[in-house]
Scaffold this motif. Structure first.
Motif, PDB file in Angstrom:
ATOM      1  N   LEU A 147       0.716  -1.188  -0.024  1.00 48.31           N
ATOM      2  CA  LEU A 147       0.034   0.064  -0.130  1.00 48.31           C
ATOM      3  C   LEU A 147       0.737   1.222   0.010  1.00 48.31           C
ATOM      4  CD1 LEU A 147      -3.169  -0.664   2.460  1.00 48.31           C
ATOM      5  CD2 LEU A 147      -2.938  -0.031  -0.074  1.00 48.31           C
ATOM      6  N   LEU A 148       1.963   1.173   0.473  1.00 49.40           N
ATOM      7  CA  LEU A 148       2.910   2.432   0.672  1.00 49.40           C
ATOM      8  C   LEU A 148       4.258   2.369  -0.203  1.00 49.40           C
ATOM      9  CD1 LEU A 148       3.136   2.242   4.675  1.00 49.40           C
ATOM     10  CD2 LEU A 148       1.700   3.685   3.259  1.00 49.40           C
ATOM     11  N   ALA A 149       3.978   1.562  -1.296  1.00 51.02           N
ATOM     12  CA  ALA A 149       5.228   1.398  -2.360  1.00 51.02           C
ATOM     13  C   ALA A 149       5.016   2.695  -3.235  1.00 51.02           C
ATOM     14  CB  ALA A 149       5.092   0.029  -2.989  1.00 51.02           C
ATOM     15  N   ASP A 150       6.269   2.958  -3.685  1.00 47.81           N
ATOM     16  CA  ASP A 150       6.497   4.307  -4.529  1.00 47.81           C
ATOM     17  C   ASP A 150       5.224   3.929  -5.993  1.00 47.81           C
ATOM     18  OD1 ASP A 150       8.088   5.346  -3.169  1.00 47.81           O
ATOM     19  OD2 ASP A 150       9.804   4.582  -3.879  1.00 47.81           O
ATOM     20  N   ALA A 151       4.805   5.060  -6.043  1.00 39.04           N
ATOM     21  CA  ALA A 151       3.757   4.904  -7.304  1.00 39.04           C
ATOM     22  C   ALA A 151       4.225   6.113  -8.172  1.00 39.04           C
ATOM     23  CB  ALA A 151       2.387   4.943  -6.889  1.00 39.04           C
ATOM     24  N   PRO A 152       4.025   6.075  -9.486  1.00 38.84           N
ATOM     25  CA  PRO A 152       4.195   7.001 -10.333  1.00 38.84           C
ATOM     26  C   PRO A 152       3.220   8.240 -10.382  1.00 38.84           C
ATOM     27  CG  PRO A 152       3.309   5.232 -11.744  1.00 38.84           C
ATOM     28  CD  PRO A 152       3.422   4.777 -10.221  1.00 38.84           C
ATOM     29  N   GLU A 153       2.042   8.132  -9.677  1.00 32.44           N
ATOM     30  CA  GLU A 153       1.189   9.184  -9.575  1.00 32.44           C
ATOM     31  C   GLU A 153       0.377   9.154  -8.576  1.00 32.44           C
ATOM     32  OE1 GLU A 153      -2.182   6.340 -12.193  1.00 32.44           O
ATOM     33  OE2 GLU A 153      -1.073   8.073 -13.204  1.00 32.44           O
ATOM     34  N   VAL A 154      -0.689  10.040  -8.238  1.00 34.74           N
ATOM     35  CA  VAL A 154      -1.304  10.126  -7.264  1.00 34.74           C
ATOM     36  C   VAL A 154      -2.422   8.767  -6.961  1.00 34.74           C
ATOM     37  CG1 VAL A 154      -3.173  11.448  -6.152  1.00 34.74           C
ATOM     38  CG2 VAL A 154      -1.487  12.793  -7.095  1.00 34.74           C
ATOM     39  N   THR A 155      -2.151   8.088  -6.137  1.00 32.42           N
ATOM     40  CA  THR A 155      -3.196   6.946  -5.824  1.00 32.42           C
ATOM     41  C   THR A 155      -3.893   7.211  -4.617  1.00 32.42           C
ATOM     42  OG1 THR A 155      -1.228   5.531  -6.595  1.00 32.42           O
ATOM     43  CG2 THR A 155      -3.049   4.364  -5.441  1.00 32.42           C
ATOM     44  N   VAL A 156      -5.526   6.739  -4.875  1.00 32.86           N
ATOM     45  CA  VAL A 156      -6.538   6.941  -3.889  1.00 32.86           C
ATOM     46  C   VAL A 156      -6.857   5.295  -3.550  1.00 32.86           C
ATOM     47  CG1 VAL A 156      -8.514   7.679  -3.245  1.00 32.86           C
ATOM     48  CG2 VAL A 156      -7.107   9.132  -4.652  1.00 32.86           C
ATOM     49  N   ARG A 157      -6.816   5.083  -2.383  1.00 36.55           N
ATOM     50  CA  ARG A 157      -7.235   3.597  -1.850  1.00 36.55           C
ATOM     51  C   ARG A 157      -8.382   3.776  -0.897  1.00 36.55           C
ATOM     52  NH1 ARG A 157      -3.980  -0.136  -3.942  1.00 36.55           N
ATOM     53  NH2 ARG A 157      -1.903   0.473  -4.436  1.00 36.55           N
ATOM     54  N   ASP A 158      -9.540   3.142  -1.138  1.00 37.42           N
ATOM     55  CA  ASP A 158     -10.758   2.772  -0.215  1.00 37.42           C
ATOM     56  C   ASP A 158     -10.351   1.810   0.619  1.00 37.42           C
ATOM     57  OD1 ASP A 158     -12.949   2.474   1.077  1.00 37.42           O
ATOM     58  OD2 ASP A 158     -14.326   2.299  -0.623  1.00 37.42           O
ATOM     59  N   LEU A 159      -9.918   1.953   2.172  1.00 38.00           N
ATOM     60  CA  LEU A 159      -9.501   0.927   2.954  1.00 38.00           C
ATOM     61  C   LEU A 159     -10.629  -0.062   3.512  1.00 38.00           C
ATOM     62  CD1 LEU A 159      -7.373   2.855   5.257  1.00 38.00           C
ATOM     63  CD2 LEU A 159      -6.610   1.740   3.228  1.00 38.00           C
ATOM     64  N   ASP A 160     -12.023   0.423   3.146  1.00 39.50           N
ATOM     65  CA  ASP A 160     -13.169  -0.234   3.493  1.00 39.50           C
ATOM     66  C   ASP A 160     -13.108  -1.251   2.393  1.00 39.50           C
ATOM     67  OD1 ASP A 160     -13.751   1.289   5.673  1.00 39.50           O
ATOM     68  OD2 ASP A 160     -15.085   2.724   4.566  1.00 39.50           O
ATOM     69  N   ALA A 161     -13.017  -1.108   1.227  1.00 43.05           N
ATOM     70  CA  ALA A 161     -13.063  -2.151   0.109  1.00 43.05           C
ATOM     71  C   ALA A 161     -11.967  -2.879   0.145  1.00 43.05           C
ATOM     72  CB  ALA A 161     -13.015  -1.340  -1.208  1.00 43.05           C
ATOM     73  N   LEU A 162     -10.752  -2.499   0.730  1.00 38.99           N
ATOM     74  CA  LEU A 162      -9.514  -3.505   0.704  1.00 38.99           C
ATOM     75  C   LEU A 162      -9.515  -4.579   1.591  1.00 38.99           C
ATOM     76  CD1 LEU A 162      -6.593  -1.054   0.318  1.00 38.99           C
ATOM     77  CD2 LEU A 162      -7.659  -2.754  -1.491  1.00 38.99           C
ATOM     78  N   GLY A 163     -10.150  -4.411   2.914  1.00 36.34           N
ATOM     79  CA  GLY A 163     -10.262  -5.495   3.833  1.00 36.34           C
ATOM     80  C   GLY A 163      -9.030  -5.795   4.227  1.00 36.34           C
ATOM     81  N   SER A 164      -8.717  -7.159   4.948  1.00 35.84           N
ATOM     82  CA  SER A 164      -7.656  -7.809   5.167  1.00 35.84           C
ATOM     83  C   SER A 164      -7.250  -8.504   4.440  1.00 35.84           C
ATOM     84  CB  SER A 164      -7.919  -8.646   6.483  1.00 35.84           C
ATOM     85  OG  SER A 164      -8.836  -9.510   6.395  1.00 35.84           O
ATOM     86  N   GLY A 165      -7.649  -8.771   2.985  1.00 37.41           N
ATOM     87  CA  GLY A 165      -7.254  -9.714   2.117  1.00 37.41           C
ATOM     88  C   GLY A 165      -6.463  -9.028   0.807  1.00 37.41           C
ATOM     89  N   GLY A 166      -6.664  -7.821   0.708  1.00 34.34           N
ATOM     90  CA  GLY A 166      -6.154  -6.952  -0.400  1.00 34.34           C
ATOM     91  C   GLY A 166      -4.475  -6.692  -0.084  1.00 34.34           C
ATOM     92  N   PRO A 167      -4.111  -5.815  -1.216  1.00 32.18           N
ATOM     93  CA  PRO A 167      -2.905  -5.233  -1.097  1.00 32.18           C
ATOM     94  C   PRO A 167      -2.564  -4.478   0.300  1.00 32.18           C
ATOM     95  CG  PRO A 167      -3.791  -4.603  -3.021  1.00 32.18           C
ATOM     96  CD  PRO A 167      -4.911  -5.150  -2.192  1.00 32.18           C
ATOM     97  N   GLY A 168      -1.402  -4.745   0.742  1.00 35.63           N
ATOM     98  CA  GLY A 168      -1.194  -4.045   2.073  1.00 35.63           C
ATOM     99  C   GLY A 168      -1.229  -4.766   3.199  1.00 35.63           C
ATOM    100  N   ASP A 169      -1.735  -6.213   2.987  1.00 41.33           N
ATOM    101  CA  ASP A 169      -1.993  -7.107   4.068  1.00 41.33           C
ATOM    102  C   ASP A 169      -2.582  -6.528   5.454  1.00 41.33           C
ATOM    103  OD1 ASP A 169      -0.233  -9.138   2.705  1.00 41.33           O
ATOM    104  OD2 ASP A 169       1.513  -8.320   3.325  1.00 41.33           O
ATOM    105  N   LEU A 170      -2.131  -6.515   6.352  1.00 40.43           N
ATOM    106  CA  LEU A 170      -2.675  -5.906   7.473  1.00 40.43           C
ATOM    107  C   LEU A 170      -2.764  -4.224   7.684  1.00 40.43           C
ATOM    108  CD1 LEU A 170      -1.190  -8.634  10.220  1.00 40.43           C
ATOM    109  CD2 LEU A 170      -3.443  -8.642   9.059  1.00 40.43           C
TER     110      LEU A 170
END
Length: 284
Positions: A147-170
């Protein structure tokens, strides 16, 4: 649609014909009136007045929005390193993070940078972020969270949609447990093209970053990267000056520095023994 008399129905006013007047005998209309006893002219004036008032309100809101937009762009354009006029680099970084939060509608801001020789991402600055959130972001950044990896552009992530099984693990559920619902990352790239890390913006409500928001965030991030670059250059210059002073103070030979006008700018302690004057007495 017409009524039984053949006149249009549903109109603003109904034409009333007085059969006992000369006008009615000649087929003319004596007056036009509306419900409530006002004339058609008065009714039209009221409608026009309401339209004008509505337009004035809309123009007032547009002026206020334009002024607010101008102020935001002005604040972004004025973000500059100001260490030379008494403002520290940390204060300039804090001002940039304040603008980033205002633009994105977020409430917490952090700067992630590779500050050590090991290349691990760490939190170098933060604004309005609780200690628990700063600690969590720092720990997951050090563990190379996706979730905190370098990205080439602005990135918006909805944490409610990610849950515990998506990118970023815990990381997502950890932030969600602290009331964070949206994570925005903005790459820190200076005007010279060097990558300085990223800005992490957190919100307790959903964030819908428009094209305008993303452009402004990229501008703020570039200014912020330049501020950090400037701060590092100044820190390096100060460190080099301290090291040079330590060397000059430790040698037994008298060492003077003289400018192009022939004036002494510095003298080491050994000059006092050689010339018989204190170092500060030799300057100028």
């Amino acid at each position: 649609m017409q009524d039984r008399a053949g006149a249009p129905s549903g109109s603003l006013c109904e034409t009333q014909i007085d059969a006992g007047t000369e006008g009615s005998r000649s087929g003319g209309v004596s007056a036009a009136s509306c419900p409530g006893g006002i004339s058609a002219v008065q009714a039209a004036a009221r409608v026009a007045g309401a339209w004008i008032e509505s337009i004035d309100d809309a123009l007032g809101r547009a002026r206020a929005q334009l002024f607010s937009e101008f102020e935001v762009w002005k604040r972004v354009s004025q973000l500059q390193p100001k260490a030379l006029d008494g403002t520290t680099i940390d204060e300039s970084v804090g001002s940039a993070l304040d603008v980033a939060m205002e633009v994105s509608g977020t409430c917490h801001a952090l700067v992630l940078r590779r500050t050590g020789s090991d290349g691990v991402m760490r939190v170098s600055h933060h604004r309005s972020a609780p200690d628990a959130v700063v600690t969590a972001i720092g720990a997951f950044a050090g563990a190379a969270s996706e979730l905190l990896a370098d990205a080439p552009e602005v990135t918006v992530r909805d944490l409610d949609a990610l849950g515990s099984g998506g990118p970023g693990d815990l990381l997502a559920p950890t932030l969600a447990s602290a009331g964070i619902r949206t994570l925005v990352t903005v790459p820190l790239v200076s005007s010279s093209g060097s990558s300085e890390g990223s800005v992490v913006l957190l919100s307790r409500s959903p964030v819908d970053a428009s094209v305008r928001d993303r452009r402004l965030l990229q501008m703020v991030a570039r200014k912020l990267a330049d501020i950090i670059d400037r701060g590092e250059l100044e820190s390096r210059a100060q460190r080099d000056a301290r090291e040079m002073r330590a060397v000059l103070d430790s040698v037994t030979e008298a060492i003077l520095t003289i400018n192009r006008d022939g004036l002494i700018q510095s003298a080491n302690p050994a000059c006092e023994r050689v010339f018989g004057f204190a170092a500060d007495e030799l300057l100028g």
